[in-house]
Design a protein around this motif. Structure first.
Motif, PDB file in Angstrom:
ATOM      1  N   UNK A   6     -12.162  26.209  50.783  1.00  0.00           N
ATOM      2  CA  UNK A   6     -12.538  25.669  49.473  1.00  0.00           C
ATOM      3  C   UNK A   6     -13.232  26.732  48.624  1.00  0.00           C
ATOM      4  N   UNK A   7     -14.132  27.474  49.240  1.00  0.00           N
ATOM      5  CA  UNK A   7     -14.827  28.550  48.526  1.00  0.00           C
ATOM      6  C   UNK A   7     -13.825  29.598  48.034  1.00  0.00           C
ATOM      7  N   UNK A  11     -12.667  30.969  44.281  1.00  0.00           N
ATOM      8  CA  UNK A  11     -12.653  32.390  43.916  1.00  0.00           C
ATOM      9  C   UNK A  11     -11.292  32.780  43.345  1.00  0.00           C
ATOM     10  N   UNK A  12     -10.245  32.326  43.995  1.00  0.00           N
ATOM     11  CA  UNK A  12      -8.886  32.634  43.546  1.00  0.00           C
ATOM     12  C   UNK A  12      -8.671  32.111  42.131  1.00  0.00           C
ATOM     13  N   UNK A  13      -9.065  30.871  41.884  1.00  0.00           N
ATOM     14  CA  UNK A  13      -8.904  30.305  40.535  1.00  0.00           C
ATOM     15  C   UNK A  13      -9.673  31.132  39.518  1.00  0.00           C
ATOM     16  N   UNK A  14     -10.864  31.536  39.863  1.00  0.00           N
ATOM     17  CA  UNK A  14     -11.674  32.344  38.948  1.00  0.00           C
ATOM     18  C   UNK A  14     -11.018  33.698  38.678  1.00  0.00           C
ATOM     19  N   UNK A  15     -10.519  34.360  39.726  1.00  0.00           N
ATOM     20  CA  UNK A  15      -9.850  35.658  39.542  1.00  0.00           C
ATOM     21  C   UNK A  15      -8.646  35.512  38.614  1.00  0.00           C
ATOM     22  N   UNK A  16      -7.791  34.547  38.931  1.00  0.00           N
ATOM     23  CA  UNK A  16      -6.555  34.384  38.172  1.00  0.00           C
ATOM     24  C   UNK A  16      -6.857  34.022  36.723  1.00  0.00           C
ATOM     25  N   UNK A  32     -10.297  41.626  50.604  1.00  0.00           N
ATOM     26  CA  UNK A  32     -11.694  42.069  50.728  1.00  0.00           C
ATOM     27  C   UNK A  32     -12.626  40.981  51.244  1.00  0.00           C
ATOM     28  N   UNK A  33     -12.249  39.711  51.051  1.00  0.00           N
ATOM     29  CA  UNK A  33     -13.175  38.629  51.417  1.00  0.00           C
ATOM     30  C   UNK A  33     -12.664  37.720  52.525  1.00  0.00           C
ATOM     31  N   UNK A  34     -11.452  37.963  53.003  1.00  0.00           N
ATOM     32  CA  UNK A  34     -10.918  37.121  54.083  1.00  0.00           C
ATOM     33  C   UNK A  34     -11.796  37.252  55.325  1.00  0.00           C
ATOM     34  N   UNK A  35     -12.224  36.126  55.809  1.00  0.00           N
ATOM     35  CA  UNK A  35     -13.080  36.111  56.985  1.00  0.00           C
ATOM     36  C   UNK A  35     -13.115  34.686  57.519  1.00  0.00           C
ATOM     37  N   UNK A  43      -3.734  30.385  51.126  1.00  0.00           N
ATOM     38  CA  UNK A  43      -4.539  31.007  50.075  1.00  0.00           C
ATOM     39  C   UNK A  43      -3.688  31.961  49.240  1.00  0.00           C
ATOM     40  N   UNK A  44      -2.804  32.699  49.883  1.00  0.00           N
ATOM     41  CA  UNK A  44      -1.923  33.608  49.130  1.00  0.00           C
ATOM     42  C   UNK A  44      -0.941  32.812  48.268  1.00  0.00           C
ATOM     43  N   UNK A  45      -0.463  31.686  48.783  1.00  0.00           N
ATOM     44  CA  UNK A  45       0.395  30.802  47.976  1.00  0.00           C
ATOM     45  C   UNK A  45      -0.377  30.260  46.775  1.00  0.00           C
ATOM     46  N   UNK A  46      -1.660  29.994  46.968  1.00  0.00           N
ATOM     47  CA  UNK A  46      -2.487  29.479  45.883  1.00  0.00           C
ATOM     48  C   UNK A  46      -2.591  30.502  44.743  1.00  0.00           C
ATOM     49  N   UNK A  47      -2.641  31.777  45.077  1.00  0.00           N
ATOM     50  CA  UNK A  47      -2.656  32.814  44.038  1.00  0.00           C
ATOM     51  C   UNK A  47      -1.398  32.692  43.177  1.00  0.00           C
ATOM     52  N   UNK A  48      -0.258  32.598  43.818  1.00  0.00           N
ATOM     53  CA  UNK A  48       1.008  32.487  43.077  1.00  0.00           C
ATOM     54  C   UNK A  48       1.042  31.207  42.242  1.00  0.00           C
ATOM     55  N   UNK A  49       0.567  30.091  42.810  1.00  0.00           N
ATOM     56  CA  UNK A  49       0.552  28.816  42.088  1.00  0.00           C
ATOM     57  C   UNK A  49      -0.342  28.895  40.853  1.00  0.00           C
TER      58      UNK A  49
END
Length: 189
Positions: A6-7, A11-16, A32-35, A43-49
């Motif tokens: 969720x966090x 972050x992804x939404x904010x970056x995009x 850099x933040x994957x942990x 999460x990578x699919x979410x970037x594309x979406x």
């Protein structure tokens, strides 16, 4: 989604939606933040979406957005011997490092001050909370800081922004009403 996912989704939404990160850059930020125990593929699919949603909405944005006007403010400040940086690192120390590098590369007297916002400020702007601008002068005097603040405020107002500042050189300038609509650089004319 678990708490970490969720966090990272936020972050992804904010970056995009910040407009500073294309697919490659957003994926590098995620690297850099994957942990922890997270679904990396999701999460990578979410970037594309999110990029797809953003591009679709950009078609309905006005020709000139508040972010375009903010770009003009920063260009004017740079032209007035002020190091003006947008999205300068994630925190204040990062921004000061960037300013120091630029300042060191130029002859004395090239710059009289600085103005910036960093990644945390950007996150608040994307969330609709306005943008806070930090500023100062290279001589580090209260008089110089006040002069830089006055220049920043007049430049913002000339470009149609409302500003809030209490006159204390230790406080930042607030631009409370900015609709964050920044197109990706490759899409801007």
């Amino acid at each position: 989604m678990n708490e970490d996912e969720l966090y990272l989704a936020e972050q992804i939404k904010s970056w995009v939606w910040s407009g500073f990160y294309d697919s490659r850059a957003a994926n590098e930020c995620l690297d850099d933040v994957l942990d922890g125990d997270v679904d990396e593929a999701m999460l990578r699919d979410l970037i594309a979406e999110e990029l797809y949603k953003k591009r679709a909405q950009e078609k309905d944005w006005p020709l000139q957005t508040d972010c375009d006007r903010l770009d003009a403010v920063f260009a004017d400040l740079n032209g007035a011997m002020v190091i003006a940086l947008q999205n300068a690192g994630y925190m204040t120390d990062d921004a000061f490092d960037d300013i120091g590098e630029i300042y060191a590369q130029q002859p004395d007297g090239t710059y009289r001050g600085y103005c910036f916002y960093h990644g945390q400020d950007l996150e608040r702007a994307v969330a609709g909370e306005g943008i806070m601008l930090s500023f100062g002068d290279m001589r580090d005097t209260d008089e110089g800081k006040a002069a830089i603040a006055a220049l920043i405020i007049s430049t913002l107002q000339r470009h149609g922004f409302v500003t809030e500042w209490n006159g204390n050189v230790q406080t930042r300038i607030n631009v409370p009403h900015i609709l964050w609509q920044r197109r990706l650089a490759r899409q801007r004319a």
